[in-house]
Structures are given as C-alpha cells and as structure tokens.
Design an enzyme around this catalytic site. Structure first.
Site, PDB file in Angstrom:
ATOM      1  N   GLN A 184       0.850  -1.201   0.000  1.00 16.82           N
ATOM      2  CA  GLN A 184       0.000   0.000   0.000  1.00 16.82           C
ATOM      3  C   GLN A 184       0.884   1.249   0.000  1.00 16.82           C
ATOM      4  O   GLN A 184       1.909   1.277   0.690  1.00 16.82           O
ATOM      5  CB  GLN A 184      -0.896   0.013   1.227  1.00 16.82           C
ATOM      6  CG  GLN A 184      -1.961  -1.056   1.222  1.00 16.82           C
ATOM      7  CD  GLN A 184      -2.779  -1.014   2.509  1.00 16.82           C
ATOM      8  OE1 GLN A 184      -3.293   0.024   2.901  1.00 16.82           O
ATOM      9  NE2 GLN A 184      -2.876  -2.153   3.180  1.00 16.82           N
TER      10      GLN A 184
HETATM   11  P1  GTP Z   1      -0.509  -6.181   0.239  1.00 15.63           P
HETATM   12  O1  GTP Z   1      -0.223  -6.968   1.481  1.00 15.63           O
HETATM   13  O2  GTP Z   1      -1.691  -5.264   0.394  1.00 15.63           O
HETATM   14  O3  GTP Z   1       0.679  -5.445  -0.284  1.00 15.63           O
HETATM   15  O4  GTP Z   1      -0.962  -7.221  -0.916  1.00 15.63           O
HETATM   16  P2  GTP Z   1      -0.220  -8.573  -1.372  1.00 15.63           P
HETATM   17  O5  GTP Z   1       0.678  -8.269  -2.517  1.00 15.63           O
HETATM   18  O6  GTP Z   1       0.379  -9.266  -0.208  1.00 15.63           O
HETATM   19  O7  GTP Z   1      -1.417  -9.433  -1.978  1.00 15.63           O
HETATM   20  P3  GTP Z   1      -2.142 -10.691  -1.313  1.00 15.63           P
HETATM   21  O8  GTP Z   1      -1.242 -11.867  -1.262  1.00 15.63           O
HETATM   22  O9  GTP Z   1      -2.796 -10.247  -0.062  1.00 15.63           O
HETATM   23  O10 GTP Z   1      -3.234 -11.020  -2.442  1.00 15.63           O
HETATM   24  C1  GTP Z   1      -4.207 -10.070  -2.849  1.00 15.63           C
HETATM   25  C2  GTP Z   1      -5.389 -10.789  -3.485  1.00 15.63           C
HETATM   26  O11 GTP Z   1      -4.977 -11.396  -4.706  1.00 15.63           O
HETATM   27  C3  GTP Z   1      -5.964 -11.911  -2.608  1.00 15.63           C
HETATM   28  O12 GTP Z   1      -7.365 -11.901  -2.743  1.00 15.63           O
HETATM   29  C4  GTP Z   1      -5.375 -13.173  -3.230  1.00 15.63           C
HETATM   30  O13 GTP Z   1      -6.206 -14.305  -3.048  1.00 15.63           O
HETATM   31  C5  GTP Z   1      -5.316 -12.787  -4.697  1.00 15.63           C
HETATM   32  N1  GTP Z   1      -4.266 -13.509  -5.440  1.00 15.63           N
HETATM   33  C6  GTP Z   1      -2.975 -13.673  -5.096  1.00 15.63           C
HETATM   34  N2  GTP Z   1      -2.308 -14.363  -6.042  1.00 15.63           N
HETATM   35  C7  GTP Z   1      -3.204 -14.655  -7.001  1.00 15.63           C
HETATM   36  C8  GTP Z   1      -3.139 -15.361  -8.257  1.00 15.63           C
HETATM   37  O14 GTP Z   1      -2.095 -15.861  -8.693  1.00 15.63           O
HETATM   38  N3  GTP Z   1      -4.285 -15.417  -8.988  1.00 15.63           N
HETATM   39  C9  GTP Z   1      -5.466 -14.857  -8.558  1.00 15.63           C
HETATM   40  N4  GTP Z   1      -6.543 -14.984  -9.333  1.00 15.63           N
HETATM   41  N5  GTP Z   1      -5.576 -14.199  -7.391  1.00 15.63           N
HETATM   42  C10 GTP Z   1      -4.463 -14.094  -6.630  1.00 15.63           C
END
Ligand code: GTP
Ligand code: MG
Length: 192
Positions: free
Chosen positions: A73
């Site tokens: 974020q």
């Molecule tokens: P921050 O902690 O806010 O920086 O986000 P992040 O990069 O850690 O993302 P996070 O792992 O929380 O995933 C965000 C969303 O994307 C979640 O709803 C996951 O289920 C979804 N997601 C993650 N990887 C994939 C993927 O390969 N395919 C799909 N369709 N969704 C995904």
C-alpha cells in the site's frame, strides 16, 4: 557469517540463512506467494492485506529464508528502504492482470533499483508475473517489456509467470533465487 558458520553450511550441516525482501504493489499477491512457500502446516488460512510488514520463514534445499513480506500500500512503501541494506535478494511481485497500474509498478521498481543501498550491489532480483490465471492477464514477456527489465544489467534477474493460488511457477523462482544467492555469496567472499 563466521568461519565456523560458513564451514558447517558448506558441509551441509546447516542451511545458510539469508534475508529476502518481498516487494511490489498492494494486491499483487506477495503474501499469497510467501504463504505457498511455507511448510503446509504453517500456512495461514486467510490472507489479508499486509499492514506494515510480516516476517516469514521457509527453506529450500540449501538455504533458510527469512522473508520480509512488505505491505505494498502506498502509505507503507516508505518502509521498504529501511530493509534494503540487510537483504541478500529481492522478490518483486507484479499483478499481470493490473494493466492500469503497471506504470506505477515500474516507477516503484525504478526507485528501488536507483536507491543508494541497492544500486551498486549485484543482488539477485526475482520477478513473479503473478495472477497468470486471470483471463486478461498479460504474459510474463509483456510484463518484462513494460517494466523494461532488459535495462537491468548490473544484477542477475529472472522473471517467472506464477499463479500463487495454485502455487504454480513458484518453485522455479525459488530454485533460481537459491542458485543466484549462493553465487553472489561466493563472489562476495572471494572479493572480501
Ligand atoms: P498487500 O499486502 O496489500 O501489499 O498485498 P499482497 O501483494 O500481499 O497481496 P495478497 O497476497 O494479499 O493477495 C491479494 C489478493 O490477490 C488476494 O485476494 C489473493 O487471493 C489474490 N491472489 C494472489 N495471487 C493470485 C493469483 O495468482 N491469482 C489470482 N486470481 N488471485 C491471486
Ligand atoms: Mg501482503
């Protein structure tokens, strides 16, 4: 690392411990990727947006990884730079379906690569072009072009297409990272 630590790691008695930073925009899938890399009994059931950062651990065949899973974020991105100095490598995650924010991902990547604690180091950078399962996702080749990765000449880098929900593409990335962290460590100890 002390001589005894190096010797025991070299003899295979103990895995070498390395710090890796996991970066990328919010919602790109960083926490989901790290969760998949942990042993099954350590998986989190629910993945929520990261606040600040989380520290996670997983192992490959020869390395023991401590991962700083940073929040993507915008209000937390200023935290990233405090962890550059102590990191051996970077995992940078891109949402391949988020075409609108590809330019923001590039800006953050450029800022990272030009940072004083990063720019003169040959630290490996692994890119995951994540969410390849989304029907409007762009290919990892396209992600690579849009981020101008071919301009990175002073660091080993590699891009893997991944689907973090299914866990696809992740092992290839970790294998590459392991090989290149070990090579960078050998080079560092030769030049020390
Ligand atoms: P921050 O902690 O806010 O920086 O986000 P992040 O990069 O850690 O993302 P996070 O792992 O929380 O995933 C965000 C969303 O994307 C979640 O709803 C996951 O289920 C979804 N997601 C993650 N990887 C994939 C993927 O390969 N395919 C799909 N369709 N969704 C995904
Ligand atoms: Mg997260």
């Amino acid at each position: 690392m002390g001589l005894l630590d190096k010797l025991s790691a070299w003899l295979g008695l103990r895995k070498t411990e390395v710090n890796v930073l996991c970066l990328g925009l919010d919602n790109s899938g960083k926490t989901t990727i790290i969760n998949q890399l942990k042993p099954t009994n350590a998986h989190h059931e629910d993945i929520v947006p990261t606040i600040g950062f989380n520290i996670e651990k997983f192992k490959s065949s020869s390395l023991s990884f401590t991962v700083f899973d940073m929040s993507g974020q915008s209000r937390y991105r200023n935290l990233w730079e405090h962890y550059y100095k102590d990191s051996h490598a970077i995992i940078f995650v891109i949402d391949s379906g988020d075409k609108l924010r590809m330019v923001v991902a590039k800006e953050e990547l450029d800022t990272l690569l030009n940072h004083q604690d990063i720019k003169d180091r040959r630290m490996p950078v692994l890119f995951f072009a994540n969410k390849t399962d989304l029907k409007d996702a762009v290919s990892s080749v396209k992600v690579s072009q849009q981020l101008c990765l071919e301009n990175i000449r002073d660091k080993p880098w590699h891009i893997c297409a991944s689907d973090a929900i299914k866990g696809e593409g992740l092992q290839e990335g970790v294998d590459w990272l392991q090989d290149h962290i070990r090579t960078a460590m050998i080079d560092d100890s030769v030049n020390a």
